[in-house]
Design a protein around this motif. Structure first.
Motif, short mmCIF file in Angstrom:
data_model
loop_
_atom_site.label_atom_id
_atom_site.label_comp_id
_atom_site.label_asym_id
_atom_site.label_seq_id
_atom_site.Cartn_x
_atom_site.Cartn_y
_atom_site.Cartn_z
N GLU A 206 18.44 18.11 21.85
CA GLU A 206 19.23 16.91 21.55
C GLU A 206 18.36 15.83 20.92
N LYS A 207 17.18 15.60 21.48
CA LYS A 207 16.30 14.59 20.92
C LYS A 207 15.76 15.01 19.55
N SER A 210 18.39 14.26 17.05
CA SER A 210 18.34 12.84 16.72
C SER A 210 17.20 12.55 15.75
N SER A 324 20.76 3.89 21.59
CA SER A 324 21.58 5.03 22.02
C SER A 324 22.87 4.61 22.71
N THR A 344 16.83 10.15 29.26
CA THR A 344 17.46 9.18 28.38
C THR A 344 17.08 9.50 26.93
N GLU A 345 17.86 8.95 26.03
CA GLU A 345 17.61 9.18 24.61
C GLU A 345 17.65 7.86 23.87
N GLY A 346 16.74 7.70 22.90
CA GLY A 346 16.73 6.49 22.11
C GLY A 346 16.46 5.26 22.96
N PRO A 348 18.39 2.68 25.32
CA PRO A 348 19.55 2.11 26.03
C PRO A 348 19.37 0.61 26.18
#
Length: 353
Positions: A206-207, A210, A324, A344-346, A348
């Motif tokens: 997923e990362k 991105s 994100s 977590t991604e990006g 928040p």
């Protein structure tokens, strides 16, 4: 005002009503409209970094990526006014030491890391006090949102300084980014904007997806290959020209150095965890024989933010692309807990206090 206060390392932050700050003579109070939740906050929450003289104590308000509006200024402040829309760099300087006077306020001799020490309480709160406001506050361009600019306080500007100022990134260079959290994804986007060919390395698809969306031309899933440096070298014509450790664990640091070709540059941005405590074994003989540079990079001087803003104005950079999602102040504990397993991604961003 409402704030998220540290009571014990690793335990949920306490959401409390506390007194709002008043400005010091040289300071300003900012009404926080948005604040990113960063892995550095996780380090503070865990009680890391005593080995570099920083260890958050009970009573500390974390949060170091705020953007908002100035609502009060001290009597000595001249360049900032109530109503100014601003971002706040995490590495606050005093503006008077030799480093600051030479344009290197990110390495101020009296640096105050926002949200990590008692003297500068952080921005997981409705309001935040910023000392030496004339020196530290960065006025934002017209028409941008606080949510979109929250990452400028730490992750986005840190990556920009590392690649645009510290490293020698040129058009067509191969740049490897190890770790695709907020700093890493920012670095992918910035390196692409600077004309580099970016290889992104992470453990999750997923990362990495991105990272592709933000400009990576190739990706490497570190869980699916036996030798990450060899994989990067195969992609990058024998080795990356620049490689960044955006996470700060021994594996990513060592993989970053190992991914470089002759006369390559390693950029260390991620600070280490309690496991490394600032010490990582490196192949020094190979670094000598290949003339590899090891470069540290910390934050960014506020005086150079205009470089980012000019690239934003022409569409070359989009800091909001790394955001994100938004959360409420009450969600900060879940977000910190998720960071324990890199969940977590990006970036928040808290936008409801």
């Amino acid at each position: 005002m409402r704030a998220a206060v540290l009571e014990e390392h690793g335990e949920p932050l306490s959401i409390e009503d506390i007194d709002a700050p008043d400005p010091d003579p040289n300071g300003a109070v900012v009404d926080v409209e948005a604040c990113g939740v960063c892995r550095s906050d996780w380090h503070g929450w865990q009680g890391d970094w005593d080995w570099i003289g920083i260890e958050t104590q009970p009573g500390q308000i974390l949060g170091h990526e705020p953007a908002g509006t100035v609502i009060a200024v001290g009597e000595e402040v001249e360049g900032v006014s109530e109503g100014d829309h601003v971002a706040v760099p995490f590495n606050l300087g005093d503006g008077t030491c030799m480093e600051c006077r030479q344009g290197h306020s990110n390495t101020c001799e009296n640096v105050m890391p926002l949200g990590f020490v008692e003297a500068v309480q952080g921005a997981f709160a409705e309001q935040v006090h910023v000392p030496f406001a004339d020196h530290n506050l960065v006025k934002l361009p017209d028409g941008v949102s606080s949510v979109d600019m929250a990452g400028l306080g730490c992750r986005f500007m840190t990556s920009f300084h590392a690649l645009a100022h510290q490293a020698d990134v040129g058009a067509g260079d191969w740049v490897a980014v190890h770790g695709c959290g907020g700093i890493g994804l920012s670095a992918v986007h910035i390196a692409d904007a600077l004309g580099a060919n970016v290889v992104a390395v992470d453990l999750t698809d997923e990362k990495l997806e991105s990272a592709r969306d933000l400009g990576a031309v190739e990706t490497v899933n570190a869980e699916e290959v036996d030798d990450v440096p060899a994989e990067v070298k195969a992609i990058a014509d024998g080795g990356a020209d620049v490689s960044m450790d955006a996470l700060g664990i021994a594996t990513t640091c060592q993989n970053s150095v190992g991914s470089l070709g002759t006369r390559g540059q390693h950029i260390q941005v991620g600070l280490t965890t309690d496991e490394e405590r600032g010490m990582v074994h490196l192949p020094t003989d190979a670094m000598v024989m290949q003339e590899i540079e090891f470069i540290g990079s910390f934050g960014m001087p506020p005086t150079r933010y205009d470089e980012i803003f000019r690239m934003v104005a022409t569409g070359k950079l989009e800091p909001d692309a790394v955001v994100s999602g938004t959360i409420d102040l009450e969600d900060v504990n879940d977000t910190l807990e998720a960071m324990t397993d890199y969940g977590t991604e990006g970036i928040p961003v808290i936008d409801e206090f």
